[in-house]
Design an enzyme around this catalytic site. Sequence first.
Site, PDB file in Angstrom:
ATOM      1  N   ASP A  26       0.788  -1.244   0.000  1.00  8.83           N
ATOM      2  CA  ASP A  26       0.000   0.000   0.000  1.00  8.83           C
ATOM      3  C   ASP A  26       0.825   1.302   0.000  1.00  8.83           C
ATOM      4  O   ASP A  26       1.807   1.413   0.734  1.00  8.83           O
ATOM      5  CB  ASP A  26      -0.862   0.078   1.270  1.00  8.83           C
ATOM      6  CG  ASP A  26      -1.532  -1.219   1.616  1.00  8.83           C
ATOM      7  OD1 ASP A  26      -1.540  -2.137   0.785  1.00  8.83           O
ATOM      8  OD2 ASP A  26      -2.038  -1.320   2.748  1.00  8.83           O
ATOM      9  N   GLU A 205     -10.391  -2.528   4.589  1.00 11.73           N
ATOM     10  CA  GLU A 205      -9.031  -2.052   4.849  1.00 11.73           C
ATOM     11  C   GLU A 205      -8.852  -0.699   4.163  1.00 11.73           C
ATOM     12  O   GLU A 205      -9.576  -0.362   3.227  1.00 11.73           O
ATOM     13  CB  GLU A 205      -7.996  -2.999   4.234  1.00 11.73           C
ATOM     14  CG  GLU A 205      -8.044  -4.418   4.742  1.00 11.73           C
ATOM     15  CD  GLU A 205      -6.989  -5.305   4.079  1.00 11.73           C
ATOM     16  OE1 GLU A 205      -6.286  -5.991   4.819  1.00 11.73           O
ATOM     17  OE2 GLU A 205      -6.868  -5.314   2.850  1.00 11.73           O
TER      18      GLU A 205
END
Length: 491
Positions: A26, A205
């Site tokens: 990420d 998430e």
Amino acid sequence: MPQDVDYSQKLRPQIHFSPPKNWLNDPNGLVYYKGEYHLFYQHNPTASIWGNIHWGHAVSEDLLNWKHLDIALKPDEYGLMFSGSAVVDHNDTSGFFDGEDGLVAIYTSALPQKHKDYYLQQQCIAYSKDQGRTWIKYEDNPVIENKRWKDFRDPKVFWHKETESWVMVVTNGKKVNFYRSDDLKNWEFTSDFACNAFQFEGVWECPDLIKLPVENKAEEQEWLLQTGFQDNSLAGGSGSQYFVGEFDGYQFKNLNPDQKTFWVDYGQDFYAVQSWANLPQSQNREVWIAWMNNLAYSDTLPTNDWRGVLSIPREITLAEYNNEYYLKQKPISELEKLREHDHSVKEHDIQNVFDYKINYDPFEVKFTAEIGPRDKMDINLIRGNNLRISLLVDKQNKEIVLRRSFNIDSKIGKVFNDTHSAQLFEVREKIDIQFIIDRSTLEIFINDGEIVFSDLIFPDDIDKTILSIESNSENGKLHDIEINKLHSIWE
Ligand code: FRU
């Protein structure tokens, strides 16, 4: 940190960010500060698979050319450095900066639990007085303890002007939680938001919450709430959805139909998206970036000493059609700096195949397709060595279908789907198509970013690629075909 990294590998994208070596997932801590765009990212500095998670760091002056910096956050007694965000504390609300301003990172620390399959996830902060070059962990971490929840992570923090407070959105199981704080250290829970969550496998998430203009309604702005979920998305594996609504600093109210899922991207590889904080007002835009990958197969991709790439940063807005709010995403305007115009054609009759050999990479193609009376146009886009990409535009069913095919490594597994489809918001006579191929990445923007497909591709030999626009439509036309070479950011 050496900048002379080898970016020449066959699958290594040339205009997308990827780590100097080893693993990336990420994007984190995206913030603009003193003339630099900061990009932190989930990084394993010792292997090209997930694990041993640190925050890697790079900076850029134009969101395209990146300078690698030293690791920003290393694991500590609270665990690994999971995802999070960063803010500029302009008024020294935290007291870390002796009345000046500075950067504060808000992240999840994640501690493996003995003999159990989860990490204890708590929210922590760190601050930097030297433009993100070095970081000091706050002595009273964690700022939000976790005694109860299995999945509680990825805080995105921003300054909520209207109520003059810091707001955190953080995922907790299959919902998001909102918190507020005056000083980034003491946080108070305000509310939950959960909606249509239970139709998808896996927890939420990497949330984000950002106010955006509604392009086709003068003066209107609404809040976009984005969350990733781990599995069972429309395209297969992990995916990102969004809600559009009102946010008063405490609670989010969805203005779109609750039962309908709004997808951020219709491809399989656009996850953990995060927007940049603190962009100068003069830019008059919001920008985000995502990890171009999918939790279903990210560890198995056929690259060796590096693994993981981010998308092209995108400018984001909203638009309203039939009382529903939609997201629009376009590549950042800075992309113009990388373009070298190669070839254009004003009009092309679709009965004849349009073939054009492209002997460079990466490249971008744009054109407008005027769809004939048969209401369906099957457009082949790319023919290469074992690579085919095509789009079917079906006006009757208001559908657009992307097909990609190439030799798939069997290790990648079944979740890697060839075909992705999206519903068109409005049926128009013409449809605008823009796509960028950068070795192992494909991003297709339809109708000025109303629909985007982002997908990894693994062509055998990108040099043998032919732009080959071919269709079964009887009377369709192609307008304004434009082919651009894109210059590598790593050379
Ligand atoms: C999403 C994610 C986040 C987590 C991070 C760990 O890809 O699972 O939820 O913070 O990766 O690397």
